[in-house]
Structures are given as structure tokens and as C-alpha cells.
Design a protein around this motif. Structure first.
Motif, mmCIF file in Angstrom:
data_model
loop_
_atom_site.group_PDB
_atom_site.id
_atom_site.type_symbol
_atom_site.label_atom_id
_atom_site.label_comp_id
_atom_site.label_asym_id
_atom_site.label_seq_id
_atom_site.Cartn_x
_atom_site.Cartn_y
_atom_site.Cartn_z
ATOM 1 N N HIS A 144 0.816 -1.274 0.091
ATOM 2 C CA HIS A 144 -0.026 -0.077 0.098
ATOM 3 C C HIS A 144 0.806 1.259 0.039
ATOM 4 O O HIS A 144 1.875 1.387 0.743
ATOM 5 C CB HIS A 144 -0.948 -0.076 1.166
ATOM 6 C CG HIS A 144 -1.738 -1.000 1.377
ATOM 7 N ND1 HIS A 144 -1.469 -2.311 1.728
ATOM 8 C CD2 HIS A 144 -3.250 -1.018 0.970
ATOM 9 C CE1 HIS A 144 -2.435 -3.229 1.590
ATOM 10 N NE2 HIS A 144 -3.603 -2.391 1.190
ATOM 11 N N LEU A 170 -4.528 9.484 -10.731
ATOM 12 C CA LEU A 170 -5.113 8.488 -9.952
ATOM 13 C C LEU A 170 -6.398 7.864 -10.334
ATOM 14 O O LEU A 170 -6.628 6.732 -10.554
ATOM 15 C CB LEU A 170 -4.964 8.766 -8.514
ATOM 16 C CG LEU A 170 -3.583 8.623 -7.908
ATOM 17 C CD1 LEU A 170 -3.548 9.153 -6.388
ATOM 18 C CD2 LEU A 170 -3.332 7.166 -7.716
ATOM 19 N N VAL A 173 -7.154 4.099 -11.225
ATOM 20 C CA VAL A 173 -8.226 3.056 -10.682
ATOM 21 C C VAL A 173 -9.142 2.865 -11.827
ATOM 22 O O VAL A 173 -9.770 1.790 -11.634
ATOM 23 C CB VAL A 173 -8.933 4.158 -9.466
ATOM 24 C CG1 VAL A 173 -10.318 3.378 -9.046
ATOM 25 C CG2 VAL A 173 -8.006 4.561 -8.641
ATOM 26 N N VAL A 185 -4.901 0.344 -10.522
ATOM 27 C CA VAL A 185 -4.549 0.291 -9.085
ATOM 28 C C VAL A 185 -6.294 0.286 -8.454
ATOM 29 O O VAL A 185 -7.200 0.707 -9.003
ATOM 30 C CB VAL A 185 -4.003 1.576 -8.998
ATOM 31 C CG1 VAL A 185 -4.298 2.344 -7.594
ATOM 32 C CG2 VAL A 185 -2.553 1.551 -9.321
ATOM 33 N N ARG A 186 -5.944 -0.136 -7.031
ATOM 34 C CA ARG A 186 -7.217 -0.185 -6.266
ATOM 35 C C ARG A 186 -7.105 1.007 -5.336
ATOM 36 O O ARG A 186 -5.922 1.106 -4.730
ATOM 37 C CB ARG A 186 -7.470 -1.412 -5.760
ATOM 38 C CG ARG A 186 -8.626 -1.681 -4.795
ATOM 39 C CD ARG A 186 -9.265 -2.913 -4.740
ATOM 40 N NE ARG A 186 -8.144 -3.933 -5.030
ATOM 41 C CZ ARG A 186 -7.828 -4.576 -3.854
ATOM 42 N NH1 ARG A 186 -8.438 -4.347 -2.629
ATOM 43 N NH2 ARG A 186 -6.823 -5.428 -3.824
ATOM 44 N N GLU A 187 -8.123 1.596 -4.934
ATOM 45 C CA GLU A 187 -8.138 2.673 -3.809
ATOM 46 C C GLU A 187 -8.588 2.027 -2.628
ATOM 47 O O GLU A 187 -9.471 1.438 -2.563
ATOM 48 C CB GLU A 187 -9.209 3.860 -4.256
ATOM 49 C CG GLU A 187 -9.018 5.000 -3.287
ATOM 50 C CD GLU A 187 -9.849 5.952 -3.682
ATOM 51 O OE1 GLU A 187 -9.254 6.888 -4.446
ATOM 52 O OE2 GLU A 187 -11.024 6.222 -3.176
ATOM 53 N N TYR A 231 -3.425 3.159 -1.951
ATOM 54 C CA TYR A 231 -3.337 2.753 -3.172
ATOM 55 C C TYR A 231 -2.763 1.642 -3.307
ATOM 56 O O TYR A 231 -1.712 1.468 -2.556
ATOM 57 C CB TYR A 231 -2.971 3.681 -4.397
ATOM 58 C CG TYR A 231 -3.882 4.845 -4.464
ATOM 59 C CD1 TYR A 231 -5.117 4.950 -4.970
ATOM 60 C CD2 TYR A 231 -3.632 6.240 -3.532
ATOM 61 C CE1 TYR A 231 -5.914 5.948 -5.048
ATOM 62 C CE2 TYR A 231 -4.353 7.228 -3.295
ATOM 63 C CZ TYR A 231 -5.615 7.220 -4.152
ATOM 64 O OH TYR A 231 -6.360 8.403 -4.147
#
Lengths: 157, 157
Positions: A44, A70, A74, A79-81, A91
Motif C-alpha cells: 500500500h 489516480l 483506478v 490500481v485499487r483505492e 493505493y
DNA sequence: GTAAGTGCAAAACCTTTGCACGTCG
DNA sequence: CGACGTGCAAAGGTTTTGCACTTAC
């Protein structure tokens, strides 16, 4: 010993390039630097972490560009928030398998552990449906104390 | 028709008074006004909402006092804090039954529905234990679209 | 060439905090 | 009286935004 890492494979940007092209956007130098940086960090990280990494690849990347990139990362599934209610968001590079994951957050050291929790997805959908709502996403967050922090801090008298 | 509401029963402040006394704090006029305001609001509200309500009871209550009182209200079990990752936190008068609740949040209108989800509590504890962590709290949040918002906003082409 | 993208710095936003004055016990 | 509490206003810290300049296509 170091087997060829996936980090430097240029074709990995293909999906991202396609995503932005399809949206009528442009594959700028800075944008791609942010993308590469995002893929290169394990675990992270914060927007600030990403800025540092991206600047290592391209000195001209600014903080504003990070925050503007960003949502694209996403949206493209790169990428995952992860928002665990701390002061800043985290992230995480999206893994291949899209299993639903819960977050185990250590209250002592803020370490986040991603945990597969496929049942949650089913449960969340059921709860939403029961209330006549169309489910979009769900999030399970468990706050706890990791082993190290259990020993370090007495739980208060 | 209006049966005597619990809102104006003065003895309801007893538990809160005991809580602050036990902590060596004081039952000031402003503090009690915030307490009464918190008990009088139904549904979810923000710190700003609480400020307005409290000021209706005591004009001298300031925003700083609200923010300083909220941890006491939460600590005494008067109020529950609900953080669904929006710009501000929400608060909610704590009901009698302490069943674990999940939040169903409408992405369109930010309406929050509290849902009993006792199984989640067990699940969260199990997840933490499996990782050698001592569970503290857990939170399940389902983002969805309520019926009205499903009709209002087309899901975007 | 032109619309999208960028850097910079200022703005926004909720929440917290420092300070001097009030007031509960 | 003395410590705790308060109001005011300014600070804090992440994220967003306005503007003039660049640049991808």
C-alpha cells in the motif's frame, strides 16, 4: 537468482494505453511515468509515495498530475483505492485475480493486510437487494492490533 | 396523539453525567446542550448539524465545543460515529440494542441506511484471529443506488 | 493547429489547536 | 481559587482547482 521481473515489461502498459485512448485522452510522458511508478510499488502506498516514485522516473511529474492521474489508474483497473478512514487514502497495484478483499488494519502501526473475503461480496449484494438498492461495491474493514503492537502497547489500565 | 417523547426527559442525561464525572470532567452548560441536541436528532447528522441544534438550545455553543464534545458522546455510548468515506463524518444517536450494524450508502444522494448484520461481527473477529491479530472493531459498508437515484441518473452511456 | 495536459500556487474543506478569558466545584 | 472549559480565529494537511504555458496527435 533474480528472474526477469515483470516490472520492466513495456507491454504491460498496453491495457492502460488502450483505456486512455478509448477515452480520447493522451498518453503523456508524465502520465506514463505515474503508471509505471504505480506498477512498481508493492504494498500500500499514498499519493505522496507515488509522487516520489514517479519523480524518480520523470522529474517533471507534479503533485497535481498525480492526483489527476489516480482516477485514471483506478478506472483502468491498474490500481485499487483503499480508504480505511485514515488521514490519507492508500493505493495498491491491482492483482490479477479480482477476488473481493477485506482490509485488516492494525490500529497501532497502520499496517494494512488485504484478506480474501469472497463471502462479503455475496452478503453485500444481498443486503442491498433486500432494501431495493442496486449494489455497486462493498467494503469490509477490520480494525485490530497486530502481534507486535499487542506486545508493545499495554491495552491501557 | 403525540405521546410523551423521551427527548425531554431530564434523567436521560444521567448516564452521560456519570461518565464525565467519573473522568473528572465537568457538566458545563454547553456540554449538556450538545448532549441534549445529540439525543434530539433522529437519523444521521454531521458536526455542523449538531452545532445548529445545540445552538438552538444554547446560543453560546461554539464549533470548537462541538468537536471537543463529540469524543465524549461517543465514549459514553450516547452517539455512534459513522465514517463512510465522505467528506465529513456522520453521527447517530445510539439505539438501545447494540447489534452490529452495516451501512448501506446511496452513492447518488448519500443517504445512509443502518442494517443489522450480526454475522459480520463474528466474521470480522474470525478474520483478525486467523491473522494473529486481536480484533477491535469492524465495519461493513455497502455502496449502492437507491430506487429514486436509479431512476434519476441513467448509468451513463 | 488545437484541444488536452501540465506545473505552480492558491484555494477548499473539515477538523484541530493556541490563547486568553470564563466558570464549575 | 485553581484547574478545566470555552470562543475565537488561525493553523493543519490532504486533495482540488484556476491559469497560462506545453505538448501529444
Amino acid at each position: 537468482m533474480t528472474k526477469p521481473s515483470a516490472t520492466d515489461s513495456p507491454e504491460h502498459s498496453g491495457a492502460f494505453r488502450a483505456f486512455i485512448a478509448q477515452k480520447g485522452l493522451r498518453a503523456t510522458r508524465q502520465r506514463m511515468a505515474v503508471f509505471e511508478a504505480a506498477k512498481s510499488i508493492s504494498g500500500h502506498y499514498t499519493a505522496e509515495d507515488l509522487l516520489r516514485k514517479a519523480r524518480a522516473l520523470d522529474r517533471t511529474v507534479s503533485r497535481a498530475t498525480i492526483y489527476r492521474a489516480l482516477p485514471l489508474l483506478v478506472g483502468s483497473g491498474t490500481v485499487r483505492e483503499v480508504d480505511v478512514g485514515r488521514d490519507h487514502k492508500y493505493y495498491l497495484a491491482e492483482a490479477g485475480g479480482n477476488a473481493f478483499q477485506a482490509q485488516l488494519v492494525c490500529e497501532g502501526c497502520d499496517t494494512i493486510v488485504e484478506v480474501d473475503a469472497p463471502f462479503m461480496e455475496w452478503y453485500g449484494k444481498a443486503v442491498a437487494a433486500k432494501h431495493g438498492m442496486r449494489p455497486i461495491s462493498q467494503k469490509l474493514q477490520v480494525t485490530a492490533l497486530c502481534e507486535r503492537c499487542q506486545k508493545r502497547r499495554a491495552p491501557r489500565p
